[in-house]
Motif scaffolding. Sequence first.
Motif, mmCIF file in Angstrom:
data_model
loop_
_atom_site.group_PDB
_atom_site.id
_atom_site.type_symbol
_atom_site.label_atom_id
_atom_site.label_comp_id
_atom_site.label_asym_id
_atom_site.label_seq_id
_atom_site.Cartn_x
_atom_site.Cartn_y
_atom_site.Cartn_z
ATOM 1 N N TYR A 150 35.948 15.218 10.465
ATOM 2 C CA TYR A 150 36.159 14.669 11.808
ATOM 3 C C TYR A 150 36.732 15.698 12.779
ATOM 4 O O TYR A 150 37.411 16.639 12.390
ATOM 5 C CB TYR A 150 37.107 13.463 11.738
ATOM 6 C CG TYR A 150 36.555 12.340 10.910
ATOM 7 C CD1 TYR A 150 35.553 11.518 11.406
ATOM 8 C CD2 TYR A 150 37.020 12.115 9.621
ATOM 9 C CE1 TYR A 150 35.034 10.484 10.651
ATOM 10 C CE2 TYR A 150 36.505 11.090 8.862
ATOM 11 C CZ TYR A 150 35.508 10.268 9.374
ATOM 12 O OH TYR A 150 34.994 9.255 8.624
ATOM 13 N N CYS A 151 36.491 15.476 14.062
ATOM 14 C CA CYS A 151 36.992 16.361 15.117
ATOM 15 C C CYS A 151 38.512 16.451 15.112
ATOM 16 O O CYS A 151 39.074 17.507 15.395
ATOM 17 C CB CYS A 151 36.511 15.871 16.479
ATOM 18 S SG CYS A 151 34.734 16.016 16.701
ATOM 19 N N SER A 152 39.177 15.377 14.786
ATOM 20 C CA SER A 152 40.642 15.388 14.772
ATOM 21 C C SER A 152 41.203 16.327 13.709
ATOM 22 O O SER A 152 42.371 16.693 13.772
ATOM 23 C CB SER A 152 41.170 13.972 14.541
ATOM 24 O OG SER A 152 40.720 13.484 13.288
ATOM 25 N N GLU A 190 35.581 26.380 15.229
ATOM 26 C CA GLU A 190 35.706 25.820 13.889
ATOM 27 C C GLU A 190 34.798 24.607 13.721
ATOM 28 O O GLU A 190 34.097 24.466 12.714
ATOM 29 C CB GLU A 190 37.157 25.439 13.624
ATOM 30 C CG GLU A 190 37.410 24.940 12.224
ATOM 31 C CD GLU A 190 38.873 24.636 11.979
ATOM 32 O OE1 GLU A 190 39.298 24.737 10.823
ATOM 33 O OE2 GLU A 190 39.602 24.303 12.942
ATOM 34 N N ALA A 191 34.786 23.722 14.712
ATOM 35 C CA ALA A 191 33.932 22.538 14.652
ATOM 36 C C ALA A 191 32.459 22.926 14.584
ATOM 37 O O ALA A 191 31.681 22.321 13.835
ATOM 38 C CB ALA A 191 34.196 21.643 15.860
ATOM 39 N N GLY A 245 28.279 12.797 17.534
ATOM 40 C CA GLY A 245 27.846 11.414 17.659
ATOM 41 C C GLY A 245 26.505 11.223 18.335
ATOM 42 O O GLY A 245 25.734 10.344 17.973
ATOM 43 N N ASN A 246 26.187 12.063 19.325
ATOM 44 C CA ASN A 246 24.918 11.895 20.041
ATOM 45 C C ASN A 246 23.824 12.834 19.537
ATOM 46 O O ASN A 246 22.762 12.931 20.130
ATOM 47 C CB ASN A 246 25.127 12.073 21.548
ATOM 48 C CG ASN A 246 25.684 13.443 21.910
ATOM 49 O OD1 ASN A 246 25.910 14.287 21.054
ATOM 50 N ND2 ASN A 246 25.919 13.629 23.202
ATOM 51 N N GLU A 274 32.629 17.014 21.538
ATOM 52 C CA GLU A 274 32.508 17.218 22.990
ATOM 53 C C GLU A 274 33.697 16.658 23.765
ATOM 54 O O GLU A 274 34.019 17.155 24.835
ATOM 55 C CB GLU A 274 31.209 16.591 23.493
ATOM 56 C CG GLU A 274 30.003 17.334 22.957
ATOM 57 C CD GLU A 274 28.700 16.648 23.272
ATOM 58 O OE1 GLU A 274 27.931 17.191 24.080
ATOM 59 O OE2 GLU A 274 28.441 15.567 22.703
ATOM 60 N N ARG A 275 34.357 15.670 23.249
ATOM 61 C CA ARG A 275 35.501 15.087 23.945
ATOM 62 C C ARG A 275 36.795 15.861 23.705
ATOM 63 O O ARG A 275 37.685 15.829 24.545
ATOM 64 C CB ARG A 275 35.710 13.633 23.511
ATOM 65 C CG ARG A 275 34.617 12.719 23.957
ATOM 66 C CD ARG A 275 34.934 11.303 23.566
ATOM 67 N NE ARG A 275 33.819 10.432 23.885
ATOM 68 C CZ ARG A 275 33.708 9.178 23.470
ATOM 69 N NH1 ARG A 275 34.647 8.673 22.699
ATOM 70 N NH2 ARG A 275 32.667 8.462 23.802
ATOM 71 N N GLN A 276 36.892 16.540 22.572
ATOM 72 C CA GLN A 276 38.147 17.206 22.233
ATOM 73 C C GLN A 276 38.084 18.719 22.409
ATOM 74 O O GLN A 276 38.964 19.315 22.983
ATOM 75 C CB GLN A 276 38.524 16.902 20.788
ATOM 76 C CG GLN A 276 38.925 15.457 20.589
ATOM 77 C CD GLN A 276 39.165 15.146 19.132
ATOM 78 O OE1 GLN A 276 38.552 15.705 18.261
ATOM 79 N NE2 GLN A 276 40.066 14.212 18.895
#
Length: 96
Positions: free
Chosen positions: A59-61, A68-69, A83-84, A91-93
């Motif tokens: 997960y992004c968190s 890294e992501a 997600g998309n 993209e949000r974080q």
Amino acid sequence: MKKLILILAIGFAAWQYYFKDQDLQKVTGFESDQAPFSFTAQPSSPSLARSYSCDGRTYCSQMSSCEEATYFLQHCPGVKMDGNNDGVPCERQWCN
């Protein structure tokens, strides 16, 4: 007394063999106490040359940067960071 020395010698030899075998497994085998996908993938570009490895994070968190992501998305199976499905993770974080 001879029996005791013989038993100790056999026990010591078995102990040495056991730990030698354990060291070889660490170098050449897969250890069962690690995460399911704990292998080190080769980076595909110089910018991703940091020491990232697939260690079970999905997960992004759990990430600390966009780099890294992106590495995890490109190299590790089962991640849930896009997600998309546009190829850009978190993209949000991180990767906005």
